[in-house]
Design a protein around this motif. Structure first.
Motif, short mmCIF file in Angstrom:
data_model
loop_
_atom_site.label_atom_id
_atom_site.label_comp_id
_atom_site.label_asym_id
_atom_site.label_seq_id
_atom_site.Cartn_x
_atom_site.Cartn_y
_atom_site.Cartn_z
N UNK A 96 10.69 -1.52 -1.58
CA UNK A 96 9.93 -2.34 -0.63
C UNK A 96 9.26 -1.45 0.41
N UNK A 97 9.97 -0.43 0.88
CA UNK A 97 9.41 0.49 1.87
C UNK A 97 8.22 1.25 1.28
N UNK A 98 8.36 1.71 0.04
CA UNK A 98 7.28 2.45 -0.62
C UNK A 98 6.07 1.56 -0.84
N UNK A 99 6.30 0.30 -1.18
CA UNK A 99 5.19 -0.62 -1.37
C UNK A 99 4.41 -0.80 -0.08
N UNK A 100 5.13 -0.99 1.04
CA UNK A 100 4.46 -1.15 2.33
C UNK A 100 3.66 0.07 2.72
N UNK A 101 4.22 1.26 2.50
CA UNK A 101 3.51 2.51 2.83
C UNK A 101 2.26 2.67 1.98
N UNK A 102 2.38 2.34 0.70
CA UNK A 102 1.24 2.50 -0.21
C UNK A 102 0.10 1.56 0.18
N UNK A 103 0.43 0.30 0.44
CA UNK A 103 -0.60 -0.67 0.82
C UNK A 103 -1.29 -0.25 2.11
N UNK A 104 -0.51 0.26 3.07
CA UNK A 104 -1.11 0.68 4.35
C UNK A 104 -2.07 1.85 4.14
N UNK A 105 -1.66 2.82 3.30
CA UNK A 105 -2.54 3.98 3.06
C UNK A 105 -3.81 3.55 2.34
#
Length: 315
Positions: free
Chosen positions: A293-302
């Motif tokens: 979930x953390x990786x998904x949020x970081x990816x979407x933000x980038x």
């Protein structure tokens, strides 16, 4: 004619990406919408007793649309109200299925004390005192109500509500009704080991029962006359102020996953190898989900920042 055989050895180094099941799930989660991800987290919580989900309160912050004159337009108010209340739904069933007798009068009396969630808000003792009916007659009247749709209506508490739904479901797991009846508090406190020993079943059997019960509704009447709005929850918000463009993450709209440390510590004291292995597997599932979930949020933000930067380049 001369034949020659030549043998040679060559060492090649290749790099391959093993598509494990977890990796495939991680890639799939990256493609989920926020609503899809919430559904996925809910399903994971049903399967993992060590995973607790904390849901945020969300309200729409968007302004209402305006017409040409500048006045706000509420398009939802233009949709005709065709919903039926729980009270009306129950009355229709009573008049359709039960003959006009004194028992039906008691049924109609009790229906008036069923709240919007489908629970009975008057005790049978109070009803007997006010109507003059006997306890046996009031109990018969309540039984008739509890046979109506939706399943679980007329319950006096959550335990009875879940039992009523389980009783009418032929697909309910074996022992689900009995566990609710005899070990409800232990089930709520997730004392699965005690339940497993009491009935002579495995932890997997208890989890199957728990997963099933989690899928039942604690408020069977809430669907009738519901006016709750539906919101589209974006992953990112882009704010434009003069020449400044900001990309803001909406992670606060996502549910938080928490680890049930107290339950884990309590169950870890068990000497049963099966229990220890079960706990370790579920702990790894929790850690993987939280990281994904953390990786998904970081990816979407980038990605959002990259899109905004690219758009700036055109102006």
């Amino acid at each position: 004619m001369k034949f020659e055989q030549q043998f040679s050895q060559q060492q090649k180094q290749t790099q391959k990406l093993a598509m494990t099941q977890k990796l495939q799930q991680s890639i799939q989660i990256l493609q989920y919408t926020t609503e899809d991800l919430i559904d996925y987290i809910d399903n994971q919580a049903l399967e993992n007793p060590l995973l607790e989900v904390e849901y945020p309160s969300y309200s729409s912050g968007y302004a209402k649309p305006r017409d040409a004159s500048g006045e706000e337009v509420d398009y939802l108010s233009q949709i005709p109200d065709t919903s039926i209340s729980l009270f009306e739904h129950l009355l229709d069933q009573v008049h359709l299925n039960y003959r006009d007798t004194y028992l039906r009068q008691l049924v109609l009396y009790l229906v008036e004390y069923i709240d919007l969630n489908g629970f009975l808000q008057i005790t049978l003792e109070e009803a007997a005192e006010k109507t003059g009916g006997s306890m046996v007659q009031l109990l018969d009247a309540l039984t008739l109500i509890q046979q109506l749709d939706p399943a679980g209506v007329g319950a006096r508490n959550l335990q009875e509500c879940l039992m009523l739904q389980t009783e009418r479901d032929n697909a309910a797991p074996h022992l689900a009704y009995v566990v609710l009846e005899e070990n409800f508090n232990e089930l709520v406190d997730r004392k699965w080991e005690n339940i497993a020993k009491h009935f002579g079943i495995t932890l997997s059997d208890v989890q199957e029962i728990f997963d099933y019960i989690q899928g039942l509704t604690p408020t069977p009447g809430a669907v009738y006359g519901s006016t709750e709005g539906l919101f589209i929850i974006p992953d990112l918000t882009v704010k434009v102020k003069e020449q400044d463009v900001q990309v803001l993450s909406n992670r606060k709209s996502m549910p938080k996953v928490k680890f049930q440390q107290n339950y884990f510590a309590r169950m870890e004291k068990s000497q049963d190898p099966e229990v220890i292995k079960y706990l370790k597997d579920k702990q790894q599932d929790y850690e993987w989900l939280k990281k994904t979930i953390q990786q998904r949020g970081d990816t979407i933000y980038r990605v959002g920042e990259a899109i905004v930067a690219r758009q700036k380049a055109f102006f």
